[in-house]
Write an enzyme that holds these catalytic residues in place. Structure first.
Site, short mmCIF file in Angstrom:
data_model
loop_
_atom_site.label_atom_id
_atom_site.label_comp_id
_atom_site.label_asym_id
_atom_site.label_seq_id
_atom_site.Cartn_x
_atom_site.Cartn_y
_atom_site.Cartn_z
N HIS A 18 9.68 4.93 -23.73
CA HIS A 18 9.60 4.32 -23.42
C HIS A 18 8.45 3.64 -22.95
O HIS A 18 8.14 3.70 -21.97
CB HIS A 18 10.77 3.19 -22.63
CG HIS A 18 10.88 1.36 -21.95
ND1 HIS A 18 11.11 1.45 -21.03
CD2 HIS A 18 11.09 0.66 -23.03
CE1 HIS A 18 10.48 0.38 -20.46
NE2 HIS A 18 11.68 -0.53 -21.95
N HIS A 60 3.29 -4.87 -21.47
CA HIS A 60 4.63 -5.18 -21.31
C HIS A 60 4.68 -6.96 -21.55
O HIS A 60 5.64 -7.65 -21.54
CB HIS A 60 5.51 -5.02 -20.39
CG HIS A 60 6.61 -5.16 -20.15
ND1 HIS A 60 6.52 -6.12 -19.39
CD2 HIS A 60 8.22 -4.54 -20.59
CE1 HIS A 60 8.28 -6.11 -19.42
NE2 HIS A 60 8.77 -5.88 -20.10
O1 G3P Z 1 12.30 -2.41 -25.99
C1 G3P Z 1 13.55 -1.69 -24.61
C2 G3P Z 1 13.93 -2.52 -24.08
O2 G3P Z 1 11.84 -2.07 -23.14
C3 G3P Z 1 13.44 -4.06 -23.62
O3 G3P Z 1 12.55 -4.32 -22.22
O4 G3P Z 1 10.82 -5.49 -20.80
O5 G3P Z 1 11.27 -2.97 -21.41
O6 G3P Z 1 10.87 -4.22 -22.85
P1 G3P Z 1 11.34 -4.55 -21.86
CA CA Z 2 9.65 -2.78 -24.54
#
Ligand code: G3P
Ligand code: CA
Length: 263
Positions: A18, A60
Site C-alpha cells: 500500500h 495520495h
Molecule cells: O486503495 C485502497 C486504499 O488505499 C484506499 O484508501 O485513502 O489509502 O487511498 P487510501
Molecule cells: Ca489507495
C-alpha cells in the site's frame, strides 16, 4: 494435512504493498515501491493525482502539504514545479525510528517513471483519486498503460468513484476493476449492491475495520474478490484470512508474508 492445505490456499491471497512499503519508506516514492517488491508484495499500490499540465503523478492527497515541502493543490501546480519538491523529509520527521538520510530529497514520481522503472510485467494496482477534479484522468491512465504495454491480465484499477470505474470499463473492458468502499458504520452488503458492482468490476475493496465475517463471505460467495484496506497488524491480517478475504492492502508487506507462511 489441514495446515498444508491452508498454506497452499494462502499463496492465492494478494499482498498489496500500500503506497509501496509505506510503513518503512516515504509513501509513493520509487524507493517505497522498490521496498514493496523486495518484501515480495504481489502488487504495487499507486494513487494518482494530475498536475496542472495534465501529467499523472503518484500521490495520495489532492494537496502537496502532507507528503512534500510544498503547499496547495496538485491541480494548481505544473509537473516542473512539483519536481522541485522534497517528498521524503516529512517521513523522517514523522517517523524518526524509520528515518534514513537517503529519504531526504526523494522526488514525486510520475506514472511514466513508475512504469519505466518497474516495467510491463510488474503488478500495478492503480487508484484514480478524485476523478471529478481531473477530467480525462481515465483516458490519460489508459494511454500510459497502452504506451508501456502493461500486462492487462494482472493490472488492477481501483476507485471509490463508480463513475470513474464505469468510464474505465467503457474505454477498455479488458482492464480489471475493483470498487473501493468506505464504511463509517458496521458494513453490510446485499445482492443488489453486489450485482451493481459486478456489472463492471471483479472485486470490492472495503475499509477493513467495519466489515465482519458475514460481509466477507457474502462477497466471496458471489464470485467477487475482496481486498480490504489498510491492514498493518498481524492479528488483523490473520483474522481477515480466516474470514476468507482474497487479498489485502498493507503498509507492511513483509508482515503479511510472515502471516501467510504461518510465522
Ligand atoms: O486503495 C485502497 C486504499 O488505499 C484506499 O484508501 O485513502 O489509502 O487511498 P487510501
Ligand atoms: Ca489507495
Amino acid at each position: 494435512s489441514l495446515s498444508a492445505g491452508a498454506s497452499s490456499h494462502n499463496k492465492d491471497i494478494l499482498n498489496v504493498a500500500h503506497r509501496g512499503a509505506s510503513g518503512y519508506a516515504p509513501e509513493h516514492t520509487i524507493t517505497s515501491y522498490k521496498m514493496g517488491e523486495q518484501m515480495h508484495g504481489d502488487y504495487i499500490e499507486i494513487d494518482l493525482q494530475m498536475t496542472k499540465d495534465g501529467q499523472l503523478i503518484a500521490m495520495h492527497d489532492e494537496t502537496l502539504d502532507r507528503t512534500t515541502n510544498g503547499t496547495g493543490q496538485v491541480k494548481d501546480h505544473t509537473l516542473a514545479e512539483i519536481k522541485q519538491l522534497d517528498a521524503g523529509s516529512w517521513f523522517n520527521e514523522k517517523y524518526p525510528q524509520m528515518a534514513k538520510p537517503e529519504y531526504a530529497g526523494l522526488k514525486v514520481p510520475t506514472l511514466d517513471e513508475v512504469f519505466k522503472t518497474f516495467g510491463k510485467n510488474a503488478n500495478y494496482y492503480i487508484e484514480t483519486k478524485s476523478p471529478e477534479v481531473y477530467p480525462g484522468m481515465e483516458e490519460a491512465l489508459l494511454e500510459k498503460v497502452n504506451k508501456y504495454d502493461i500486462d492487462k491480465e494482472t493490472l488492477l484499477v481501483q476507485s471509490f468513484s463508480p463513475a470513474s470505474l464505469i468510464k474505465m470499463h467503457d474505454l477498455d473492458s479488458s482492464v480489471k476493476l475493483v470498487q473501493l468502499m468506505e464504511y463509517t458504520s458496521p458494513a453490510a452488503i446485499n445482492d443488489a449492491d453486489i450485482n451493481a458492482v459486478k456489472q463492471y468490476a471483479m472485486g470490492i475493496g472495503p475499509n477493513s475495520d467495519m466489515i465482519d465475517k458475514e460481509y466477507v463471505q457474502k462477497v466471496v460467495n458471489s464470485g467477487l474478490e475482496i481486498h480490504p484496506y489498510t491492514v498493518n497488524e498481524k492479528e488483523e491480517m490473520q483474522k481477515l484470512i480466516d474470514w476468507g478475504v482474497t487479498g489485502m492492502f498493507t503498509n507492511f508487506p513483509d508482515r503479511l508474508n510472515e502471516v501467510l507462511k504461518g510465522k
